[in-house]
Design a protein around this motif. Structure first.
Motif, PDB file in Angstrom:
ATOM      1  N   TYR A 246       0.624  -1.284  -0.041  1.00 65.37           N
ATOM      2  CA  TYR A 246       0.071   0.107  -0.006  1.00 65.37           C
ATOM      3  C   TYR A 246       0.861   1.340  -0.059  1.00 65.37           C
ATOM      4  CZ  TYR A 246       1.034   1.041   4.945  1.00 65.37           C
ATOM      5  OH  TYR A 246       1.699   1.305   6.250  1.00 65.37           O
ATOM      6  N   LEU A 247       2.256   1.007   0.398  1.00 60.88           N
ATOM      7  CA  LEU A 247       2.968   2.419   0.481  1.00 60.88           C
ATOM      8  C   LEU A 247       3.424   3.009  -0.852  1.00 60.88           C
ATOM      9  CD1 LEU A 247       5.325   1.463   3.436  1.00 60.88           C
ATOM     10  CD2 LEU A 247       3.496   3.185   3.339  1.00 60.88           C
ATOM     11  N   GLY A 248       2.985   1.919  -1.954  1.00 65.17           N
ATOM     12  CA  GLY A 248       3.229   2.396  -3.216  1.00 65.17           C
ATOM     13  C   GLY A 248       2.080   2.816  -4.214  1.00 65.17           C
ATOM     14  N   PRO A 387       0.061  24.466   1.662  1.00 63.37           N
ATOM     15  CA  PRO A 387       0.991  23.593   0.874  1.00 63.37           C
ATOM     16  C   PRO A 387       1.783  23.024   1.708  1.00 63.37           C
ATOM     17  CG  PRO A 387       1.108  25.595  -0.317  1.00 63.37           C
ATOM     18  CD  PRO A 387       0.218  25.826   0.693  1.00 63.37           C
ATOM     19  N   ALA A 388       2.672  23.847   2.290  1.00 60.57           N
ATOM     20  CA  ALA A 388       4.051  23.659   3.167  1.00 60.57           C
ATOM     21  C   ALA A 388       3.811  22.525   4.324  1.00 60.57           C
ATOM     22  CB  ALA A 388       4.939  24.713   3.424  1.00 60.57           C
ATOM     23  N   ARG A 391       1.406  19.234   3.403  1.00 57.12           N
ATOM     24  CA  ARG A 391       2.431  18.234   2.854  1.00 57.12           C
ATOM     25  C   ARG A 391       3.341  17.292   4.037  1.00 57.12           C
ATOM     26  NH1 ARG A 391       2.454  16.918  -2.994  1.00 57.12           N
ATOM     27  NH2 ARG A 391       1.188  18.698  -3.808  1.00 57.12           N
ATOM     28  N   VAL A 392       3.387  18.191   4.923  1.00 56.25           N
ATOM     29  CA  VAL A 392       4.269  17.728   6.330  1.00 56.25           C
ATOM     30  C   VAL A 392       3.169  16.815   6.862  1.00 56.25           C
ATOM     31  CG1 VAL A 392       5.348  17.989   8.436  1.00 56.25           C
ATOM     32  CG2 VAL A 392       5.757  19.525   6.573  1.00 56.25           C
ATOM     33  N   ASP A 395       3.156  13.332   4.883  1.00 51.66           N
ATOM     34  CA  ASP A 395       4.091  12.846   5.221  1.00 51.66           C
ATOM     35  C   ASP A 395       4.192  12.065   6.267  1.00 51.66           C
ATOM     36  OD1 ASP A 395       5.167  13.573   2.693  1.00 51.66           O
ATOM     37  OD2 ASP A 395       6.713  14.538   3.618  1.00 51.66           O
ATOM     38  N   GLU A 399       3.900   7.936   7.858  1.00 52.52           N
ATOM     39  CA  GLU A 399       5.211   7.700   8.551  1.00 52.52           C
ATOM     40  C   GLU A 399       4.768   6.893   9.770  1.00 52.52           C
ATOM     41  OE1 GLU A 399       8.954   8.184   7.554  1.00 52.52           O
ATOM     42  OE2 GLU A 399       7.575   7.939   5.771  1.00 52.52           O
ATOM     43  N   GLN A 404       7.099   4.181  10.846  1.00 51.59           N
ATOM     44  CA  GLN A 404       8.403   4.925  10.910  1.00 51.59           C
ATOM     45  C   GLN A 404       8.916   5.925  11.750  1.00 51.59           C
ATOM     46  OE1 GLN A 404      10.536   3.539   8.481  1.00 51.59           O
ATOM     47  NE2 GLN A 404       8.961   2.208   7.551  1.00 51.59           N
TER      48      GLN A 404
END
Lengths: 422, 304
Positions: A246-248, A387-388, A391-392, A395, A399, A404
């Motif tokens: 699923y990570l891809g 957007p900045a 996106r974090v 991400d 993770e 992770q």
């Protein structure tokens, strides 16, 4: 100020009068790839052009990513579009700050607020930056859980029993034990996973936590609610609920997996019922009556409510030098008639009040009703926070769920990004 | 007498002629090139260096001056470290695997044997393919549900691997595609180089009883050295610019494990609307490129 607008209007009038026979072309930049939406828009444009002689609407298309990457340059060029799509949030605020786009507050409030009254106030609010309206609301959406009824039955899970996050985790375990992939997840594109973190944060902290974090009060995004949301998400990740690889996985692949009946649950948009069919291997997917839906469950001891909703808020932005016809068209495109036309084809959950009744498809109508009863509607975090920071969030959501990153580190990263921007 | 006169006049004459000849040419042909070069190369580079000192979203004018903070944040960023490592890895693989492979194949298909031309064509084909298309094709090949890998795995009755979704494997999958994509280009360079080597050397060596390896080691390799050096140069620069194949393959993921400097620039600079930060990445990339390019040319390609 008043004089200037009057003067401007007078000049505009004079110009349009002297060129009334000449064509005015409204340049409309969009990123739609759905042929049905395209056809409906074609109809609306035809209606508009028929009632507004001399005005032509020219559609310009950019693909989603290209649209986002190119827009800053385009807006500063000599040939910006008159009308373009927005998701609200941080990007809209950034555009507003530069003065490249038109403040529509006056137009909204003219004639005793005639235009403003057309739309759902929560959506107008979502497109308002520091008290000024910068876009006409067009559509909204609801992210909620969709499930495969047959697979639930096979695993012995009843959706009605899922009241809390703990219930949800139990259901996931049960489904997994039955040898079925519990959830289809699009980790490759990241934002599908941010729905989980976002909803969990909403359920943990409620609106108050978000308001405080956005105002940079207290511990901001490192406050308890956001850390707890991460912990809840990590608990889900530990169950390994997603499909292999699923990570891809892209979003269309994820929808396809659900549509093929290979995963029991999908956290998706209001349009899932259609999209899963498009993505399925046979092009049809699950029969509609085999798909059920339930709201994102509550967490124990959380401040959020079941009726707090997350979903898109979309609208149309006018650029600074757009002709008055562009505003007329934007208003036409979002007026109840046009919105009902779109809704009756199940293409959107409309922003105009009362237009949602035209929706035919029960699952979409269900989402529209959920939105109408919403106690707090939160825009997608990757739009809303800019957007900045957005996106974090995307991400770190991936993770956390893949084990992770610790929930504490994730909260800190979001807070760091937020502090850098604000 | 006439001889000395002409001899005396000749230098002056030729000197004037040079002036007459080159100045108009300079005036006529230099400005357009210089203008274009300045406008599209020098100016953007200078602008990027300037933007890199600002916190700027790309809208309006850069106003928030933050000094070298972008660079500070950049050098602390784990994903950037990964991107640097990946760029290094790509370079190493290009030099250690790709170029020897290309050289080996080139020595085989440069002979006039039947089928050589069609093999050349086949080996060169991946290079002709657009990077994005190649990335998409390999995404399908690697796909663990419906791809070639899935088919192979099910044939051998083992669990299907999801290489692009595994952060420990994804970069090797990407490296495989890079080698596949670009070896043909280097092979073509080598074929051209091989064809310029005089056949008589080989004939002489053969008469002296040199083995195949000795012929390769003592004739081909030294005479092909300039081409090899050029090939390595292309590999190094190419690896630094790698972007459009990675985006459709992995987009830099999972967990930034396949990020290169340019994909890092795109996802952290452009999509996050941090044009100032992106410019800082660009400046670092530029410095690395310039250093490598000029350093390499200085050291290895001085005599070429």
């Amino acid at each position: 100020m008043k004089f200037r607008t009057l003067f401007g209007a007078a000049i505009g009038l004079a110009l349009s009068a002297s060129t009334s026979l000449a064509d005015v072309t409204v340049k409309w930049l969009h990123l739609n790839t759905d042929p049905d939406v395209g056809a409906a828009w074609g109809e609306i444009v035809k209606n508009f052009e028929a009632s507004h002689p001399g005005v032509k609407v020219e559609m310009q298309f950019l693909e989603n990513e290209a649209f986002k990457a190119k827009l800053p340059t385009l807006l500063q060029s000599n040939e910006p579009p008159h009308l373009f799509y927005t998701w609200g949030g941080g990007v809209l605020a950034e555009q507003a700050r530069t003065g490249a786009i038109k403040d529509l507050t006056e137009a909204m409030d003219a004639d005793g607020g005639k235009l403003r009254a057309v739309y759902n106030p929560a959506l107008v609010n979502g497109l308002t930056v520091q008290g000024k309206v910068y876009a006409l609301p067009y559509q909204t959406g609801l992210v909620s859980f969709y499930y495969n009824k047959a697979l639930f039955e096979k695993a012995g899970v009843d959706a009605a029993d899922i009241k809390s996050w703990a219930d949800f985790l139990t259901a996931v375990k049960k489904i997994k034990d039955a040898g079925i992939t519990p959830i289809a997840g699009g980790g490759g594109e990241k934002w599908p996973i941010h729905f989980y973190w976002g909803y969990l944060a909403m359920r943990e902290g409620g609106k108050a936590a978000f308001d405080a974090a956005k105002a940079s009060e207290g511990d901001g995004f490192t406050s308890e609610a956001f850390v707890k949301a991460g912990q809840d998400l990590a608990a889900l990740g530990k169950l390994e609920p997603f499909q292999q690889g699923y990570l891809g996985a892209t979003w269309p692949q994820t929808l396809g997996l659900f549509g093929d009946g290979k995963a029991a649950i999908l956290l998706g948009f209001e349009s899932t019922v259609y999209m899963q069919g498009n993505g399925a291997a046979d092009g049809k997917g699950l029969p509609r009556d085999q798909i059920g839906t339930f709201a994102f469950p509550l967490v124990d001891g959380g401040a959020g409510q079941l009726t707090d909703t997350m979903g898109g808020i979309n609208g149309w932005v006018l650029t600074k030098n757009a002709p008055p016809e562009a505003l007329e068209f934007a208003a036409f495109l979002t007026n109840p008639e046009s919105q009902k036309l779109m809704a009756s084809k199940n293409l959107i959950i409309p922003a105009a009040i009362g237009s949602g009744e035209a929706i035919q498809e029960p699952l979409v109508k269900n989402a529209a009703q959920g939105l109408a009863a919403s106690t707090w509607h939160q825009n997608f975090l990757d739009q809303d926070l800019g957007p900045a920071v957005g996106r974090v969030v995307n991400d770190v959501s991936v993770e956390i769920v893949s084990g992770q990153m610790s929930p504490e580190d994730a909260a800190q990263q979001i807070q760091d990004a937020w502090a850098l921007d604000n | 007498m006439t001889q000395t006169m002409t001899a005396a006049r000749a230098p002056g004459h030729s000197g004037r002629r040079r002036n007459n000849g080159t100045l108009p040419v300079l005036v006529l042909f230099l400005p357009p090139a210089l203008l274009i070069f300045t406008l599209f190369v020098i100016l953007p580079m200078g602008e990027a260096a300037w933007y890199s000192l600002y916190d700027w979203s790309g809208y309006g004018l850069p106003e928030k001056f933050i000094g070298l903070k972008n660079f500070e944040v950049l050098f602390r960023n784990g994903a950037f470290h990964q991107a640097l490592i990946n760029n290094g890895l790509i370079m190493v693989v290009s030099i250690v695997i790709q170029i020897p492979l290309a050289l080996w194949l080139a020595t085989m298909v440069s002979h006039r044997i039947p089928g050589a031309v069609s093999f050349r064509l086949i080996f060169f084909m991946p290079y002709v393919l657009a990077d994005v298309a190649a990335g998409l094709i390999w995404r399908f090949v690697y796909d663990g549900d419906y791809g070639l890998f899935a088919a192979i795995a099910s044939f051998f009755n083992v669990a299907s691997p999801y290489v692009l979704a595994d952060k420990n494997l994804a970069i090797y999958a990407v490296l495989g595609v890079i080698v596949w994509k670009y070896f043909g280009f280097h092979m073509m360079l080598f074929i051209a180089g091989l064809q310029s080597i005089d056949k008589s050397y080989y004939e002489a060596a053969e008469m002296d009883g040199a083995t195949r390896w000795q012929r390769f080691r003592n004739i081909t390799l030294p005479l092909l050295a300039p081409t090899i050096r050029l090939s390595v140069f292309f590999s190094v620069i190419g690896s630094l610019q790698l972007f459009d194949m990675i985006m459709p393959l992995t987009g830099g993921g999972p967990s930034n494990s396949t990020q290169t400097m340019v994909t890092f620039l795109y996802s952290y600079g452009i999509t996050r609307m941090k044009v100032g930060f992106g410019s800082a990445i660009g400046v670092v990339l530029f410095v690395i490129c310039i250093t490598l390019a000029f350093g390499y040319k200085r050291i290895f390609m001085r005599n070429d």
